[in-house]
Write a protein that holds these residues in place. Structure first.
Motif, PDB file in Angstrom:
ATOM      1  N   VAL A  41       0.836  -1.206   0.000  1.00 54.40           N
ATOM      2  CA  VAL A  41       0.000   0.000   0.000  1.00 54.40           C
ATOM      3  C   VAL A  41       0.865   1.247   0.000  1.00 54.40           C
ATOM      4  N   GLU A  42       1.914   1.251   0.804  1.00 55.37           N
ATOM      5  CA  GLU A  42       2.809   2.405   0.833  1.00 55.37           C
ATOM      6  C   GLU A  42       3.430   2.647  -0.540  1.00 55.37           C
ATOM      7  N   GLY A  43       3.775   1.562  -1.222  1.00 53.91           N
ATOM      8  CA  GLY A  43       4.307   1.696  -2.573  1.00 53.91           C
ATOM      9  C   GLY A  43       3.284   2.288  -3.525  1.00 53.91           C
ATOM     10  N   VAL A  44       2.032   1.852  -3.397  1.00 49.72           N
ATOM     11  CA  VAL A  44       0.956   2.387  -4.230  1.00 49.72           C
ATOM     12  C   VAL A  44       0.761   3.877  -3.956  1.00 49.72           C
ATOM     13  N   LEU A  45       0.784   4.250  -2.689  1.00 49.98           N
ATOM     14  CA  LEU A  45       0.617   5.666  -2.335  1.00 49.98           C
ATOM     15  C   LEU A  45       1.750   6.507  -2.907  1.00 49.98           C
ATOM     16  N   CYS A  46       2.967   5.994  -2.865  1.00 45.78           N
ATOM     17  CA  CYS A  46       4.101   6.711  -3.470  1.00 45.78           C
ATOM     18  C   CYS A  46       3.904   6.882  -4.966  1.00 45.78           C
ATOM     19  N   GLN A  47       3.355   5.861  -5.613  1.00 42.51           N
ATOM     20  CA  GLN A  47       3.110   5.948  -7.054  1.00 42.51           C
ATOM     21  C   GLN A  47       2.033   6.979  -7.369  1.00 42.51           C
ATOM     22  N   PHE A  48       0.983   7.036  -6.541  1.00 38.33           N
ATOM     23  CA  PHE A  48      -0.038   8.068  -6.728  1.00 38.33           C
ATOM     24  C   PHE A  48       0.600   9.455  -6.627  1.00 38.33           C
ATOM     25  N   ALA A  49       1.403   9.649  -5.578  1.00 37.29           N
ATOM     26  CA  ALA A  49       2.043  10.954  -5.386  1.00 37.29           C
ATOM     27  C   ALA A  49       2.933  11.307  -6.567  1.00 37.29           C
ATOM     28  N   ASP A  50       3.660  10.316  -7.087  1.00 36.50           N
ATOM     29  CA  ASP A  50       4.557  10.543  -8.215  1.00 36.50           C
ATOM     30  C   ASP A  50       3.790  10.946  -9.473  1.00 36.50           C
ATOM     31  N   LEU A  51       2.547  10.474  -9.588  1.00 33.08           N
ATOM     32  CA  LEU A  51       1.717  10.815 -10.741  1.00 33.08           C
ATOM     33  C   LEU A  51       1.034  12.170 -10.588  1.00 33.08           C
ATOM     34  N   GLY A  52       1.185  12.797  -9.418  1.00 28.65           N
ATOM     35  CA  GLY A  52       0.601  14.116  -9.225  1.00 28.65           C
ATOM     36  C   GLY A  52      -0.753  14.131  -8.555  1.00 28.65           C
ATOM     37  N   THR A  53      -1.126  13.031  -7.889  1.00 25.16           N
ATOM     38  CA  THR A  53      -2.411  12.975  -7.208  1.00 25.16           C
ATOM     39  C   THR A  53      -2.448  14.003  -6.080  1.00 25.16           C
ATOM     40  N   VAL A  54      -3.572  14.686  -5.975  1.00 19.55           N
ATOM     41  CA  VAL A  54      -3.734  15.750  -4.977  1.00 19.55           C
ATOM     42  C   VAL A  54      -4.506  15.255  -3.761  1.00 19.55           C
ATOM     43  N   LEU A  55      -5.571  14.449  -3.999  1.00 20.77           N
ATOM     44  CA  LEU A  55      -6.430  13.994  -2.908  1.00 20.77           C
ATOM     45  C   LEU A  55      -6.565  12.479  -2.948  1.00 20.77           C
ATOM     46  N   MET A  56      -6.274  11.815  -1.810  1.00 20.75           N
ATOM     47  CA  MET A  56      -6.462  10.370  -1.673  1.00 20.75           C
ATOM     48  C   MET A  56      -7.621  10.114  -0.728  1.00 20.75           C
ATOM     49  N   ALA A  57      -8.576   9.309  -1.182  1.00 24.78           N
ATOM     50  CA  ALA A  57      -9.723   8.936  -0.362  1.00 24.78           C
ATOM     51  C   ALA A  57      -9.561   7.496   0.103  1.00 24.78           C
ATOM     52  N   PHE A  58      -9.719   7.260   1.397  1.00 24.43           N
ATOM     53  CA  PHE A  58      -9.677   5.917   1.974  1.00 24.43           C
ATOM     54  C   PHE A  58     -11.106   5.437   2.180  1.00 24.43           C
ATOM     55  N   THR A  59     -11.412   4.273   1.594  1.00 22.39           N
ATOM     56  CA  THR A  59     -12.737   3.698   1.728  1.00 22.39           C
ATOM     57  C   THR A  59     -12.597   2.203   1.967  1.00 22.39           C
ATOM     58  N   GLY A  60     -13.702   1.468   1.893  1.00 22.55           N
ATOM     59  CA  GLY A  60     -13.672   0.025   2.132  1.00 22.55           C
ATOM     60  C   GLY A  60     -14.784  -0.639   1.352  1.00 22.55           C
ATOM     61  N   GLY A  61     -15.278  -1.749   1.912  1.00 18.86           N
ATOM     62  CA  GLY A  61     -15.323  -2.180   3.304  1.00 18.86           C
ATOM     63  C   GLY A  61     -15.430  -1.027   4.277  1.00 18.86           C
ATOM     64  N   GLU A  62     -14.920  -1.282   5.451  1.00 13.38           N
ATOM     65  CA  GLU A  62     -14.799  -0.243   6.463  1.00 13.38           C
ATOM     66  C   GLU A  62     -13.317   0.056   6.647  1.00 13.38           C
ATOM     67  N   PRO A  63     -12.864   1.227   6.180  1.00  8.24           N
ATOM     68  CA  PRO A  63     -11.427   1.499   6.165  1.00  8.24           C
ATOM     69  C   PRO A  63     -10.772   1.427   7.543  1.00  8.24           C
ATOM     70  N   LEU A  64     -11.517   1.783   8.595  1.00  7.49           N
ATOM     71  CA  LEU A  64     -10.923   1.805   9.923  1.00  7.49           C
ATOM     72  C   LEU A  64     -10.683   0.418  10.495  1.00  7.49           C
ATOM     73  N   LEU A  65     -11.154  -0.623   9.805  1.00  9.78           N
ATOM     74  CA  LEU A  65     -10.876  -1.993  10.245  1.00  9.78           C
ATOM     75  C   LEU A  65      -9.524  -2.483   9.744  1.00  9.78           C
ATOM     76  N   ARG A  66      -8.911  -1.751   8.847  1.00  6.57           N
ATOM     77  CA  ARG A  66      -7.583  -2.144   8.377  1.00  6.57           C
ATOM     78  C   ARG A  66      -6.550  -1.822   9.447  1.00  6.57           C
ATOM     79  N   ARG A  67      -5.764  -2.824   9.803  1.00  5.88           N
ATOM     80  CA  ARG A  67      -4.687  -2.601  10.766  1.00  5.88           C
ATOM     81  C   ARG A  67      -3.720  -1.568  10.193  1.00  5.88           C
TER      82      ARG A  67
END
Length: 340
Positions: A41-67
Motif C-alpha cells: 500500500v505504501e508503494g501504491v501511495l508513493c506511485q499516486f504521489a509521483d503521478l501528481g495525485t492531490v487527494l487520496m480517499a480511503f474507503t472500504g469495506g470499512e477502512p478503519l478496520l484495516r490494521r
C-alpha cells in the motif's frame, strides 16, 4: 478524450466490514483473499504521489478496520497529498477521532441512511445509527471536518426531511445525497422509480437553498446534471473515471472508479505500475474513447452531451448494462415519462 494526471485517487483499504449493508456495492464483510500488505500500500501511495495525485480517499469495506490504517493515512499526508475518509462510523471512538483530526483531513464522511431503526435495518446491525451519530459528534469535537452521506432507495426516501434535520443539528460540513444503484447487494427492486428520482432532485435543490450557510447540500455524481434550476454550483463536466480519477481495490486491481464492474479492471499493481496502467493508450476506453454516437434515448439528442457524456458511468453500467443512457438524469427521466 483529453486526460490529465490522476488528481483524485481512491484506495479500498480492505473489504472487511463490521456491518452488512444491503446497498453495499462491494458486498463487503470478510477481508478479501490476498489483500495488499502495508508495504505494498505504501508503494501504491508513493506511485499516486509521483503521478501528481492531490487527494487520496480511503474507503472500504470499512477502512478503519484495516490494521495500521492511520499509519497509512500519515503516509498520504507525508507525501504531500490531501486525505479523506469514508466510514460507517461504528469503529470511531474518542481516541480515533482525535488521531484522525491530527491528520488534518479534507473530509471525514459518515453514512447516515435513515433515522434510528431505518438506518439500523439498512445497515444490518442494531445500534449502528447511534454509533454513526456519535462518530459525527466525536469528529466534530476533535475538530475534524465531519460530513454525511445518504444513499436513497425506495425504503428510506420518506426520511430525507428527518435526516436533513439531523444534518443541521449536528452542524455537518456537507451532506451528500446519492441514489442507490443495483450493484453488490442492492437489488433492482430497491432502486428509485423515475418519479422518485425527480422527487429527490427537487429535495436537493430546496434543501440547498434552505441550508445555505449552515450545511452544504450536494448531489453525488450519479444523478442530476443539467437541471433547471441547477442542482449543483458548478456545471457537471462528465465522469472523471480514467480522466483524472483512478482507484485501487484492496487486492490491487485498478479501475477508474471502484463502482465500475470488474470488466473495467485495467490491471493490477502487482503486475504493472500505476504509471504504466494510467498511461496505457487502451485503458479506460469507456471514458477516454467516448463515442457520442453510441448514446441512446434522451442522452443521444441532448444539447449537453458534449460536456455531460452521459453522466455517471457506474450508474449507466449498473442500470442499463452499458454506457448508452443515464436513467438518473432529470432531463432523461422527464423525457421518458412524457413519452409513456
Amino acid at each position: 478524450m483529453k486526460r490529465v494526471k490522476p488528481v483524485f485517487g481512491v484506495l479500498e483499504t480492505t473489504l472487511a466490514c463490521n456491518l452488512r449493508c444491503r446497498h453495499c456495492g462491494s458486498s463487503a464483510g470478510a477481508p478479501a483473499q490476498g489483500e495488499l500488505s502495508d508495504a505494498e500500500v505504501e508503494g501504491v501511495l508513493c506511485q499516486f504521489a509521483d503521478l501528481g495525485t492531490v487527494l487520496m480517499a480511503f474507503t472500504g469495506g470499512e477502512p478503519l478496520l484495516r490494521r495500521n490504517v492511520l499509519g497509512l493515512a500519515r503516509t498520504v499526508r507525508d507525501l504531500g497529498m490531501e486525505l479523506s475518509f469514508l466510514t460507517n462510523g461504528v469503529a470511531v471512538n474518542e481516541r480515533i477521532a482525535r488521531e484522525i483530526a491530527r491528520l488534518e483531513p479534507a473530509a471525514v464522511s459518515v453514512s447516515i441512511d435513515g433515522i434510528g431503526a431505518t438506518h439500523d435495518a439498512f445497515r444490518g446491525v442494531d445500534g449502528s445509527f447511534g454509533r454513526a451519530v456519535n462518530a459525527l459528534k466525536l469528529l466534530d469535537a476533535a475538530g475534524a471536518p465531519h460530513c454525511m452521506i445518504t444513499t436513497v432507495v425506495k425504503s428510506n426516501i420518506g426520511e430525507l426531511e428527518r435526516i436533513k434535520e439531523l444534518a443541521l443539528e449536528l452542524d455537518v460540513w456537507t451532506w451528500q445525497i446519492q441514489a442507490g444503484i443495483p450493484i453488490g447487494r442492492l437489488g433492482a427492486d430497491e432502486v428509485l422509480a423515475p418519479r422518485q428520482v425527480l422527487e429527490v432532485l427537487d429535495f436537493i435543490r430546496s434543501s440547498r437553498a434552505e441550508c445555505r450557510g449552515r450545511v452544504e447540500v450536494v448531489p453525488a455524481d450519479c444523478m442530476g446534471y443539467y437541471c433547471e434550476p441547477p442542482e449543483r454550483d458548478v456545471a457537471w463536466k462528465g465522469c472523471n473515471a480514467g480522466l483524472c480519477l483512478m482507484s485501487v481495490t484492496s487486492t490491487g486491481n485498478v479501475k477508474g472508479c471502484l463502482s465500475m464492474p470488474d470488466s473495467c479492471v485495467e490491471g493490477n499493481v502487482r503486475e504493472r505500475t500505476l504509471r504504466e496502467i494510467w498511461e496505457d493508450e487502451n485503458a479506460f476506453a469507456y471514458n477516454r474513447s467516448f463515442d457520442a454516437n453510441a448514446m441512446k434515448g434522451a442522452c443521444r439528442d441532448c444539447e449537453h452531451l458534449g460536456n455531460c457524456r452521459g453522466g455517471c458511468k457506474s450508474a449507466m453500467f449498473a442500470l442499463t448494462g452499458g454506457a448508452n443512457e443515464n436513467p438518473l438524469c432529470q432531463r432523461s427521466v422527464i423525457k421518458n415519462l412524457c413519452t409513456q
